[in-house]
Design an enzyme around this catalytic site. Structure first.
Site, PDB file in Angstrom:
ATOM      1  N   LYS A   1       1.145  -0.961   0.674  1.00 40.71           N
ATOM      2  CA  LYS A   1      -0.026   0.029  -0.184  1.00 40.71           C
ATOM      3  C   LYS A   1       0.918   1.508  -0.007  1.00 40.71           C
ATOM      4  O   LYS A   1       1.670   1.782   0.544  1.00 40.71           O
ATOM      5  CB  LYS A   1      -0.882   0.199   0.846  1.00 40.71           C
TER       6      LYS A   1
ATOM      7  N   LYS B   1      -1.707  -1.723  -3.601  1.00 41.47           N
ATOM      8  CA  LYS B   1      -3.209  -0.617  -3.992  1.00 41.47           C
ATOM      9  C   LYS B   1      -1.994   0.704  -4.246  1.00 41.47           C
ATOM     10  O   LYS B   1      -1.172   0.768  -3.582  1.00 41.47           O
ATOM     11  CB  LYS B   1      -3.938   0.031  -3.494  1.00 41.47           C
TER      12      LYS B   1
HETATM   13  C1  PBG Z   1      -6.943   3.067   4.964  1.00 38.26           C
HETATM   14  C2  PBG Z   1      -7.218   3.218   4.034  1.00 38.26           C
HETATM   15  C3  PBG Z   1      -7.646   4.306   3.195  1.00 38.26           C
HETATM   16  C4  PBG Z   1      -7.614   3.035   1.652  1.00 38.26           C
HETATM   17  C5  PBG Z   1      -8.380   2.041   1.661  1.00 38.26           C
HETATM   18  N1  PBG Z   1      -8.127   1.690   3.828  1.00 38.26           N
HETATM   19  C6  PBG Z   1      -6.594   5.402   2.924  1.00 38.26           C
HETATM   20  C7  PBG Z   1      -5.822   6.094   3.667  1.00 38.26           C
HETATM   21  O1  PBG Z   1      -4.766   4.969   3.747  1.00 38.26           O
HETATM   22  O2  PBG Z   1      -5.427   6.904   3.940  1.00 38.26           O
HETATM   23  C8  PBG Z   1      -7.771   3.760   0.556  1.00 38.26           C
HETATM   24  C9  PBG Z   1      -8.989   3.105  -0.309  1.00 38.26           C
HETATM   25  C10 PBG Z   1      -8.990   4.008  -1.553  1.00 38.26           C
HETATM   26  O3  PBG Z   1      -8.492   5.024  -1.942  1.00 38.26           O
HETATM   27  O4  PBG Z   1      -9.916   3.844  -2.361  1.00 38.26           O
HETATM   28  N2  PBG Z   1      -6.923   2.069   6.210  1.00 38.26           N
END
Ligand code: PBG
Length: 334
Positions: A204, A259
């Site tokens: 991530k 992601k």
């Molecule tokens: C937070 C989380 C995020 C997303 C999924 N879980 C955002 C972040 O890390 O601030 C992003 C998903 C998206 O942008 O569609 N645990």
């Protein structure tokens, strides 16, 4: 007709356009396929009476539990068999220790229980992270100005067990703390949930493409300009991403999630080459909103660009795709 003498190539014997001429032959050389069963549909859950509109994500709304149950019925009819839930937590319930995350009667647990009883066979996935529950919007607890790894992991383990008890078939840790997959696996096993899967957000990146998601959960204001770079990956790094994947597999992850999706197709491909494990691509909120916004301006065909982007994930090596447009895509494939 000119005489072609292409000594360096195999033309004119080889003509790749020959198989591209008609629908039937194009179908026979297609290397990848999309199906509604590939999709995981992320849903934002809200309490009754709260605002459904997500300004930054046209076409996506926050659903009450009752609405979600109805929408999931539609999704199942379209062939979608997995959904992921994200709770919009009332600001008054947020606390430094993320206490609401461990309340067995919180919004997400009630949603899991009710959806589980309405749709017993749906793949029900719950997010493991503290950002909906902390006043600053970080995924872990903050101690002395730092997101503290081990104390966060302790809470995340309890959260994962709670979500499994409430009916989640898979937990999806999106927090990026070190060592959390192994600890969560152990906690689930000890509590009798050895069949509960872990879909790990192994890779991530600290991405600006999450902006609309934070708008949906209301953590955009609280997080402000703070970055998550002390736990999420540097967009410049590939090798480090592969180390994260290797560790999570070792610790017991059932699938790895990468992601954002489209800007990181190379990472999906590399992961597919290096590891024989199931990979999920997450088409994040910013990717969705880009397509929607451009289509609203008349610059792009939303349906065509959506299907093309989703196919790119399959081509890169993903087997599952998280997308806010799961229903629209499933209808198009129908
Ligand atoms: C937070 C989380 C995020 C997303 C999924 N879980 C955002 C972040 O890390 O601030 C992003 C998903 C998206 O942008 O569609 N645990």
């Amino acid at each position: 007709m000119p005489k072609f003498n292409n000594f360096r190539g195999s033309f004119p014997a080889t003509r790749l356009r020959r198989m591209r001429q008609s629908e039937w032959s194009r179908n026979l050389i297609r290397e990848n396929h999309l199906s509604p069963a590939d999709f995981i549909w992320p849903i934002f859950i809200r309490e009754e009476g709260l605002d459904p509109v997500i300004t930054a994500m046209p076409g996506v709304v926050r659903l009450t539990i009752k609405e979600a149950i109805l929408e999931i019925k539609e999704a199942i009819k379209l062939g979608i068999n997995a959904v992921a839930l994200f709770p919009c937590v009332d600001a008054r319930l947020k606390s430094e220790q993320a206490i609401e995350a461990l309340n067995p009667d919180n919004l997400i647990c009630r949603a899991l229980q009710e959806i589980r009883s309405a749709h017993p066979d749906i793949g029900l996935i719950a997010d493991v992270a503290l950002d909906p529950y902390t006043p600053h919007g970080h995924d872990g607890v903050v101690i002395k100005g730092q997101v503290a790894n081990d104390p966060s992991v302790e809470i995340l383990c309890q959260q994962a067990v709670l979500l499994a008890k409430a009916g989640a078939k898979s937990v999806a840790p999106s927090d990026m703390m070190d060592g959390r997959i192994g600890c969560i696996r152990q906690a689930l096993d000890q509590e009798g949930f050895s069949d509960t899967c872990i879909f790990s957000y192994s890779v991530k990146y600290a991405s600006a493409f999450y902006g609309p998601f934070r708008n949906a959960l209301g953590s955009d204001k609280t997080l402000g300009k703070q970055s998550k770079a002390s736990y999420q990956l540097d967009p410049a790094n590939m090798d480090e991403a592969m180390r994260e994947v290797a560790l999570d597999i070792q610790e017991g992850a059932d699938t790895v999630i990468i992601k954002p999706g489209l800007p990181y197709l190379d990472v999906i491909r590399e992961c597919h080459h290096q590891f024989s494990c199931p990979i999920h691509a997450y088409q994040v909120s910013g990717e969705y909103s880009m397509l929607k916004a451009a289509a609203q301006q008349g610059f792009l065909d939303f349906e065509a660009t959506l299907l093309e982007s989703l196919m790119a994930f399959k081509r890169a090596g993903a087997c599952g795709i998280w997308t806010y447009a799961a229903l629209e895509a499933a209808k198009l494939l129908g």
